[in-house]
Write a protein that holds these residues in place. Structure first.
Motif, PDB file in Angstrom:
ATOM      1  N   GLU A 190       0.317  -1.050   0.291  1.00 20.03           N
ATOM      2  CA  GLU A 190      -0.449   0.234  -0.158  1.00 20.03           C
ATOM      3  C   GLU A 190       0.801   1.134   0.174  1.00 20.03           C
ATOM      4  N   PHE A 191       1.478   1.175   0.924  1.00 17.77           N
ATOM      5  CA  PHE A 191       2.433   2.238   0.624  1.00 17.77           C
ATOM      6  C   PHE A 191       3.550   2.993  -0.603  1.00 17.77           C
ATOM      7  N   TYR A 192       3.978   1.575  -1.654  1.00 14.51           N
ATOM      8  CA  TYR A 192       4.786   1.430  -2.582  1.00 14.51           C
ATOM      9  C   TYR A 192       3.442   1.811  -3.424  1.00 14.51           C
ATOM     10  N   ASP A 193       2.022   1.912  -3.459  1.00 13.71           N
ATOM     11  CA  ASP A 193       1.483   2.647  -3.583  1.00 13.71           C
ATOM     12  C   ASP A 193       1.040   4.149  -4.432  1.00 13.71           C
ATOM     13  N   PHE A 194       1.942   4.460  -2.856  1.00 16.13           N
ATOM     14  CA  PHE A 194       1.096   5.744  -2.384  1.00 16.13           C
ATOM     15  C   PHE A 194       2.406   6.301  -2.964  1.00 16.13           C
ATOM     16  N   VAL A 195       3.599   6.090  -3.052  1.00 19.37           N
ATOM     17  CA  VAL A 195       4.697   6.955  -2.870  1.00 19.37           C
ATOM     18  C   VAL A 195       5.567   6.626  -4.403  1.00 19.37           C
ATOM     19  N   ILE A 196       5.108   5.640  -5.359  1.00 14.17           N
ATOM     20  CA  ILE A 196       5.484   5.179  -6.258  1.00 14.17           C
ATOM     21  C   ILE A 196       5.100   6.948  -7.557  1.00 14.17           C
ATOM     22  N   TYR A 197       4.080   7.332  -6.951  1.00 14.93           N
ATOM     23  CA  TYR A 197       3.861   8.760  -8.079  1.00 14.93           C
ATOM     24  C   TYR A 197       4.778   9.815  -8.243  1.00 14.93           C
ATOM     25  N   VAL A 198       5.706   9.697  -6.937  1.00 20.47           N
ATOM     26  CA  VAL A 198       6.935  11.181  -6.677  1.00 20.47           C
ATOM     27  C   VAL A 198       7.970  10.226  -7.993  1.00 20.47           C
ATOM     28  N   PHE A 199       8.596   8.835  -8.243  1.00 21.02           N
ATOM     29  CA  PHE A 199       9.452   8.706  -8.403  1.00 21.02           C
ATOM     30  C   PHE A 199       8.853   9.065 -10.052  1.00 21.02           C
ATOM     31  N   PHE A 200       8.006   8.641 -10.926  1.00 23.56           N
ATOM     32  CA  PHE A 200       7.569   8.896 -11.652  1.00 23.56           C
ATOM     33  C   PHE A 200       6.538  10.749 -12.096  1.00 23.56           C
ATOM     34  N   ALA A 201       6.924  11.244 -11.193  1.00 20.92           N
ATOM     35  CA  ALA A 201       6.631  12.507 -11.523  1.00 20.92           C
ATOM     36  C   ALA A 201       6.620  13.625 -12.226  1.00 20.92           C
ATOM     37  N   THR A 202       7.918  13.797 -13.052  1.00 21.05           N
ATOM     38  CA  THR A 202       8.200  14.310 -14.377  1.00 21.05           C
ATOM     39  C   THR A 202       7.548  13.875 -15.494  1.00 21.05           C
ATOM     40  N   VAL A 203       7.471  12.540 -15.386  1.00 18.64           N
ATOM     41  CA  VAL A 203       6.968  11.907 -16.877  1.00 18.64           C
ATOM     42  C   VAL A 203       5.401  12.046 -16.819  1.00 18.64           C
ATOM     43  N   LEU A 204       4.739  12.006 -15.129  1.00 19.82           N
ATOM     44  CA  LEU A 204       3.291  12.248 -15.302  1.00 19.82           C
ATOM     45  C   LEU A 204       3.167  13.724 -15.667  1.00 19.82           C
ATOM     46  N   ASP A 208       7.639  24.419 -17.364  1.00 17.54           N
ATOM     47  CA  ASP A 208       8.123  23.376 -17.030  1.00 17.54           C
ATOM     48  C   ASP A 208       7.807  23.488 -15.478  1.00 17.54           C
ATOM     49  N   TRP A 209       7.597  25.061 -15.112  1.00 14.13           N
ATOM     50  CA  TRP A 209       7.793  24.747 -13.729  1.00 14.13           C
ATOM     51  C   TRP A 209       6.465  25.131 -13.126  1.00 14.13           C
ATOM     52  N   LEU A 210       5.185  25.310 -14.354  1.00 15.35           N
ATOM     53  CA  LEU A 210       4.567  25.296 -14.244  1.00 15.35           C
ATOM     54  C   LEU A 210       3.502  23.684 -13.940  1.00 15.35           C
ATOM     55  N   ARG A 211       4.284  23.153 -15.037  1.00 12.14           N
ATOM     56  CA  ARG A 211       3.364  21.603 -15.114  1.00 12.14           C
ATOM     57  C   ARG A 211       4.330  20.927 -13.912  1.00 12.14           C
ATOM     58  N   LEU A 214       5.010  22.036 -10.890  1.00 12.13           N
ATOM     59  CA  LEU A 214       3.695  22.866  -9.686  1.00 12.13           C
ATOM     60  C   LEU A 214       2.598  22.273  -9.826  1.00 12.13           C
ATOM     61  N   GLN A 215       2.053  21.652 -10.554  1.00 13.94           N
ATOM     62  CA  GLN A 215       0.557  21.127 -10.584  1.00 13.94           C
ATOM     63  C   GLN A 215       0.638  19.532 -10.547  1.00 13.94           C
ATOM     64  N   THR A 216       1.849  18.820 -11.120  1.00 15.94           N
ATOM     65  CA  THR A 216       1.952  17.992 -10.784  1.00 15.94           C
ATOM     66  C   THR A 216       2.039  17.381  -9.309  1.00 15.94           C
ATOM     67  N   PHE A 217       3.097  17.925  -8.480  1.00 16.77           N
ATOM     68  CA  PHE A 217       3.403  17.990  -7.378  1.00 16.77           C
ATOM     69  C   PHE A 217       2.321  18.743  -6.214  1.00 16.77           C
ATOM     70  N   GLY A 218       1.207  19.492  -6.789  1.00 13.44           N
ATOM     71  CA  GLY A 218       0.197  19.690  -6.513  1.00 13.44           C
ATOM     72  C   GLY A 218      -1.014  18.572  -6.293  1.00 13.44           C
ATOM     73  N   ILE A 219      -0.989  17.595  -7.418  1.00 14.16           N
ATOM     74  CA  ILE A 219      -1.889  16.540  -7.672  1.00 14.16           C
ATOM     75  C   ILE A 219      -0.856  15.251  -6.372  1.00 14.16           C
ATOM     76  N   PHE A 220       0.355  15.198  -5.893  1.00 17.13           N
ATOM     77  CA  PHE A 220       1.028  14.171  -5.135  1.00 17.13           C
ATOM     78  C   PHE A 220       0.401  14.334  -4.098  1.00 17.13           C
ATOM     79  N   ALA A 221       0.440  16.203  -3.539  1.00 17.64           N
ATOM     80  CA  ALA A 221       0.280  16.727  -2.581  1.00 17.64           C
ATOM     81  C   ALA A 221      -1.068  16.454  -1.574  1.00 17.64           C
TER      82      ALA A 221
END
Length: 443
Positions: free
Chosen positions: A38-52, A63-66, A68-75
């Motif tokens: 379950e924790f793998y499922d939660f954190v795997i997003y951050v390892f592929f944040a740039t691709v997403l 790029d900075w806005l992209r 920001l919004q990607t990590f905003g979805i993570f947050a």
């Protein structure tokens, strides 16, 4: 499991001198495995944040806005934790630990699988990031119920003399999800070319996480309700009013204690494990490969540290372990950050050493689970833990980013300050004692 068997198991759960038996090991192993996945499922997003970010937002977006919004979805996953935790814990205190324990992993596995199958912005436009956001919210709600639920579930199953070891081992399993995510990300990026990762390979870790999570849902069918909840149900002592109302009225001290302990935990995890690899690359210009290798070792020693810490609390007590552990984190964090960048060997081993003392986070659930009485234990722990983690876990990267503008040693100072808070909390009566796992006999 029959009613008679349940009663027999409940009656023997805290028999004097009882050690871990086969049922305990099954409960612990299935709970730890589920927590890892379950924790793998939660954190795997951050390892592929740039691709997403490149796939789920317009190609002409800055790029900075992209990012920001990607990590905003993570947050958003962190922000959803308190609400999900309160709801899942509420029904866990009323309907049973097992049902909600199983539901939480399903709510994590299904959205993870969906993320791996989502069409990108190029296919469906703005619906793509909105669907991604919805899946992250569901994941956040799930993790908010999983971690407190797992700690309560295991703590109420095992004998008192093995309580610390069991909770520490479960915590090690949960933190192992971070290591698993890191290793999978390294494997994907090593085996596939960047173009292949952007094309299809990024989906693999999400699909795998979803499938294995659903398998874990099936395996949790073989777990049994905790003897403590079964006793409460038999005696009709299950919480009758909204459990969170009870804890806010009667257990404010415990909420403050657990919330502050969680702040210490969040500093150790967010700064040392999640934030430092980027810090090494940005501030000290450490090559990405070396930073990730050192981080993998630190995560491994963290996992080992959780087990050692849990074992030690059963031998010498929670307070003594907290004093040694948080004191060790204070010392080794300064050793690590002041020696940077150092040599590759010193970087790796100093990082591994501080990672081991991060394992002191296992004392947080050990002390926190028993801070609340059985009828509202799940809700009390979930409310205090998730509210604190949402606030401090979310603010920590912002605080460090601003602080680093003035002082490159900001991570060391922040971790050290919270380690001192951990030492202070260790001196409080609640650190070494609390409510027993089993409810008092009915008069």
């Amino acid at each position: 499991m029959t009613a008679n068997a349940l009663a027999e198991h409940a009656a023997s759960a805290d028999a004097p001198g009882r050690t871990l038996n086969a049922r305990d090991y099954k409960t612990l192993s299935l709970s730890a495995l589920g927590g890892t996945l379950e924790f793998y499922d939660f954190v795997i997003y951050v390892f592929f944040a740039t691709v997403l970010g490149a796939l789920f937002f317009p190609i002409d977006m800055p790029d900075w806005l992209r990012q920001l919004q990607t990590f905003g979805i993570f947050a958003a996953g962190y922000l959803a934790r308190p609400l999900g935790g309160i709801i899942i814990a509420h029904f866990g205190d009323i309907l049973g630990r097992k049902r909600m324990f199983t539901l939480s992993i399903f709510l994590m596995a299904a959205p993870t699988l969906v993320i791996g199958l989502l069409p990108t912005y190029a296919s469906i436009g703005v619906a793509a990031p909105l669907l991604l956001l919805a899946m992250r919210v569901l994941q956040g709600a799930a993790i908010g119920g999983e971690m407190p639920g797992a700690w309560v579930f295991v703590a109420e199953h095992v004998p008192a003399k093995r309580y610390g070891f069991a909770v520490g081992t479960l915590t090690a399993g949960i933190t192992g999800g971070i290591l698993l995510g890191s290793l999978v990300a390294v494997a994907i990026n090593t085996h596939y070319a960047p173009a292949e990762v952007n094309d299809f390979a990024w989906r693999i870790p999400f699909i795998l996480g979803g499938v294995f999570g659903l398998v874990s849902v099936y395996l949790r069918r073989f777990l049994h309700e905790t003897p403590v909840f079964q006793e409460l149900a038999d005696r009709r002592s299950v919480a009758r009013e909204l459990p969170v109302k009870t804890i806010l009225r009667e257990h404010r001290g415990a909420i403050a204690f657990v919330g502050l302990l969680t702040w210490v935990l969040s500093a150790a995890i967010v700064v040392v494990v999640l934030y430092t690899p980027t810090y090494l690359q940005k501030v000290h210009h450490v090559p990405a490969a070396l930073a990730l290798q050192a981080n993998a070792l630190a995560t491994l020693t963290l996992t080992i540290g959780c087990i050692v810490v849990g074992w030690a609390t059963d031998r010498i007590g929670t307070r003594a372990v907290m004093l040694v552990g948080w004191g060790g984190l204070l010392a080794t964090s300064y050793l690590f950050y002041t020696s940077l960048p150092g040599t590759p060997a010193s970087l790796v081993w100093h990082y591994g050493l501080v990672g081991f003392f991060v394992g002191t986070i296992a004392t947080v659930p050990i002390a926190s689970v028993r801070a609340f009485p059985a009828p509202v234990r799940f809700s009390g722990l979930s409310f205090a833990y998730n509210m604190s983690y949402a606030i401090f876990g979310g603010l920590t990267p912002v605080i460090l980013t601003l602080w680093l503008q003035k002082d490159p040693m900001a991570p060391a100072h922040y971790v050290a300050a919270l380690a001192v808070l951990g030492l202070v909390l260790a001196l409080l009566p609640m650190a070494s004692r609390g409510y027993p796992m089993r409810a008092a006999p009915k008069a």
